[in-house]
Design a protein around this motif. Structure first.
Motif, PDB file in Angstrom:
ATOM      1  N   VAL A   1       7.766   6.670   0.122  1.00  0.00           N
ATOM      2  CA  VAL A   1       7.031   6.246   1.318  1.00  0.00           C
ATOM      3  C   VAL A   1       7.407   4.797   1.594  1.00  0.00           C
ATOM      4  CG1 VAL A   1       4.779   5.897   2.382  1.00  0.00           C
ATOM      5  CG2 VAL A   1       5.127   7.824   0.822  1.00  0.00           C
ATOM      6  N   ASP A   2       8.082   4.593   2.712  1.00  0.00           N
ATOM      7  CA  ASP A   2       8.572   3.266   3.065  1.00  0.00           C
ATOM      8  C   ASP A   2       9.420   2.734   1.905  1.00  0.00           C
ATOM      9  OD1 ASP A   2       7.278   3.445   5.549  1.00  0.00           O
ATOM     10  OD2 ASP A   2       5.431   2.624   4.712  1.00  0.00           O
ATOM     11  N   ASP A   3       9.084   1.564   1.362  1.00  0.00           N
ATOM     12  CA  ASP A   3       9.904   0.996   0.292  1.00  0.00           C
ATOM     13  C   ASP A   3       9.261   1.172  -1.086  1.00  0.00           C
ATOM     14  OD1 ASP A   3       7.831  -0.723   0.853  1.00  0.00           O
ATOM     15  OD2 ASP A   3       9.029  -2.553   0.718  1.00  0.00           O
TER      16      ASP A   3
ATOM     17  N   ASP B   1       0.832  -1.195   0.000  1.00  0.00           N
ATOM     18  CA  ASP B   1       0.000   0.000   0.000  1.00  0.00           C
ATOM     19  C   ASP B   1       0.865   1.243   0.000  1.00  0.00           C
ATOM     20  OD1 ASP B   1      -2.504  -1.314   0.087  1.00  0.00           O
ATOM     21  OD2 ASP B   1      -2.239  -1.689   2.226  1.00  0.00           O
ATOM     22  N   PHE B   2       0.646   2.120  -0.988  1.00  0.00           N
ATOM     23  CA  PHE B   2       1.323   3.406  -1.034  1.00  0.00           C
ATOM     24  C   PHE B   2       0.455   4.378  -0.250  1.00  0.00           C
ATOM     25  CE2 PHE B   2       2.415   7.523  -2.889  1.00  0.00           C
ATOM     26  CZ  PHE B   2       3.785   7.488  -2.765  1.00  0.00           C
ATOM     27  N   ASP B   3       0.937   4.811   0.905  1.00  0.00           N
ATOM     28  CA  ASP B   3       0.171   5.653   1.821  1.00  0.00           C
ATOM     29  C   ASP B   3       0.241   7.116   1.379  1.00  0.00           C
ATOM     30  OD1 ASP B   3      -1.046   6.945   3.921  1.00  0.00           O
ATOM     31  OD2 ASP B   3       0.160   5.980   5.479  1.00  0.00           O
ATOM     32  N   LEU B   4      -0.766   7.550   0.612  1.00  0.00           N
ATOM     33  CA  LEU B   4      -0.796   8.929   0.108  1.00  0.00           C
ATOM     34  C   LEU B   4      -0.768   9.959   1.228  1.00  0.00           C
ATOM     35  CD1 LEU B   4      -3.377   8.618  -2.791  1.00  0.00           C
ATOM     36  CD2 LEU B   4      -0.968   9.229  -2.998  1.00  0.00           C
ATOM     37  N   SER B   5      -1.307   9.613   2.395  1.00  0.00           N
ATOM     38  CA  SER B   5      -1.348  10.577   3.496  1.00  0.00           C
ATOM     39  C   SER B   5       0.049  10.888   4.039  1.00  0.00           C
ATOM     40  CB  SER B   5      -2.244  10.066   4.626  1.00  0.00           C
ATOM     41  OG  SER B   5      -1.651   8.953   5.279  1.00  0.00           O
ATOM     42  N   ARG B   6       1.002  10.019   3.761  1.00  0.00           N
ATOM     43  CA  ARG B   6       2.380  10.229   4.234  1.00  0.00           C
ATOM     44  C   ARG B   6       3.314  10.702   3.127  1.00  0.00           C
ATOM     45  NH1 ARG B   6       3.853   4.854   5.968  1.00  0.00           N
ATOM     46  NH2 ARG B   6       5.885   5.767   6.274  1.00  0.00           N
ATOM     47  N   ALA B   7       2.784  10.861   1.925  1.00  0.00           N
ATOM     48  CA  ALA B   7       3.615  11.267   0.780  1.00  0.00           C
ATOM     49  C   ALA B   7       4.011  12.735   0.894  1.00  0.00           C
ATOM     50  CB  ALA B   7       2.865  11.023  -0.521  1.00  0.00           C
TER      51      ALA B   7
ATOM     52  N   ASP C   1      -4.795  15.170  -7.428  1.00  0.00           N
ATOM     53  CA  ASP C   1      -5.702  14.114  -6.998  1.00  0.00           C
ATOM     54  C   ASP C   1      -5.874  13.041  -8.063  1.00  0.00           C
ATOM     55  OD1 ASP C   1      -6.214  15.363  -4.502  1.00  0.00           O
ATOM     56  OD2 ASP C   1      -7.661  16.705  -5.463  1.00  0.00           O
ATOM     57  N   GLY C   2      -5.053  13.128  -9.112  1.00  0.00           N
ATOM     58  CA  GLY C   2      -5.125  12.167 -10.207  1.00  0.00           C
ATOM     59  C   GLY C   2      -4.355  10.897  -9.890  1.00  0.00           C
ATOM     60  N   PRO C   3      -4.104  10.102 -10.912  1.00  0.00           N
ATOM     61  CA  PRO C   3      -3.432   8.816 -10.708  1.00  0.00           C
ATOM     62  C   PRO C   3      -1.986   8.970 -10.235  1.00  0.00           C
ATOM     63  CG  PRO C   3      -3.728   9.262 -13.046  1.00  0.00           C
ATOM     64  CD  PRO C   3      -4.439  10.348 -12.306  1.00  0.00           C
ATOM     65  N   VAL C   4      -1.548   7.980  -9.491  1.00  0.00           N
ATOM     66  CA  VAL C   4      -0.172   7.912  -9.001  1.00  0.00           C
ATOM     67  C   VAL C   4       0.427   6.599  -9.503  1.00  0.00           C
ATOM     68  CG1 VAL C   4       1.293   7.739  -6.953  1.00  0.00           C
ATOM     69  CG2 VAL C   4      -0.693   9.279  -6.937  1.00  0.00           C
ATOM     70  N   LEU C   5       1.557   6.698 -10.198  1.00  0.00           N
ATOM     71  CA  LEU C   5       2.288   5.495 -10.576  1.00  0.00           C
ATOM     72  C   LEU C   5       3.104   5.060  -9.368  1.00  0.00           C
ATOM     73  CD1 LEU C   5       3.645   6.573 -14.082  1.00  0.00           C
ATOM     74  CD2 LEU C   5       1.689   5.116 -13.596  1.00  0.00           C
ATOM     75  N   VAL C   6       3.087   3.784  -9.053  1.00  0.00           N
ATOM     76  CA  VAL C   6       3.809   3.278  -7.884  1.00  0.00           C
ATOM     77  C   VAL C   6       4.874   2.303  -8.345  1.00  0.00           C
ATOM     78  CG1 VAL C   6       3.611   2.038  -5.709  1.00  0.00           C
ATOM     79  CG2 VAL C   6       1.784   3.605  -6.414  1.00  0.00           C
ATOM     80  N   PHE C   7       6.093   2.525  -7.867  1.00  0.00           N
ATOM     81  CA  PHE C   7       7.247   1.704  -8.214  1.00  0.00           C
ATOM     82  C   PHE C   7       7.818   1.044  -6.965  1.00  0.00           C
ATOM     83  CE2 PHE C   7       7.130   5.195 -11.238  1.00  0.00           C
ATOM     84  CZ  PHE C   7       7.453   4.629 -12.452  1.00  0.00           C
ATOM     85  N   THR C   8       8.320  -0.183  -7.124  1.00  0.00           N
ATOM     86  CA  THR C   8       9.163  -0.769  -6.085  1.00  0.00           C
ATOM     87  C   THR C   8      10.554  -0.141  -6.240  1.00  0.00           C
ATOM     88  OG1 THR C   8       9.944  -2.569  -7.488  1.00  0.00           O
ATOM     89  CG2 THR C   8       7.930  -2.982  -6.194  1.00  0.00           C
ATOM     90  N   GLN C   9      11.424  -0.366  -5.284  1.00  0.00           N
ATOM     91  CA  GLN C   9      12.778   0.187  -5.383  1.00  0.00           C
ATOM     92  C   GLN C   9      13.498  -0.353  -6.616  1.00  0.00           C
ATOM     93  OE1 GLN C   9      14.143   2.642  -3.169  1.00  0.00           O
ATOM     94  NE2 GLN C   9      15.423   2.810  -4.986  1.00  0.00           N
TER      95      GLN C   9
END
Length: 72
Positions: free
Chosen positions: A33-35, A8-14, A46-54
């Motif tokens: 955010v984290d890893d 989970d990518f925590d948007l509230s902590r971004a 408020d649009g889409p967020v691409l999420v990547f692993t390290q």
């Protein structure tokens, strides 16, 4: 709904960052955010967020540095 395979990518902590000195209305922003690493368009916060692993992020950055995404 199950958990996303990347977690989970925590948007509230971004804490969104952009290239130093970039004041454009439509900049690429990243947050760590984290890893996980998120990337978005500042014109659509408020649009889409691409999420990547390290590992994915490292491959993306290496490709960009090698010119893999050059359009010329």
């Amino acid at each position: 709904m199950g958990q996303h395979p990347k977690g989970d990518f925590d948007l509230s902590r971004a804490v969104w960052q952009r290239a130093e000195g970039d004041t454009s209305d439509s900049a690429v922003e990243v947050a760590f955010v984290d890893d996980l690493i998120g990337m978005r368009n500042s014109a659509e916060p408020d649009g889409p967020v691409l999420v990547f692993t390290q590992a994915e992020w490292d491959a993306f950055v290496a490709g960009a540095q090698d010119g893999e995404f050059d359009l010329s």
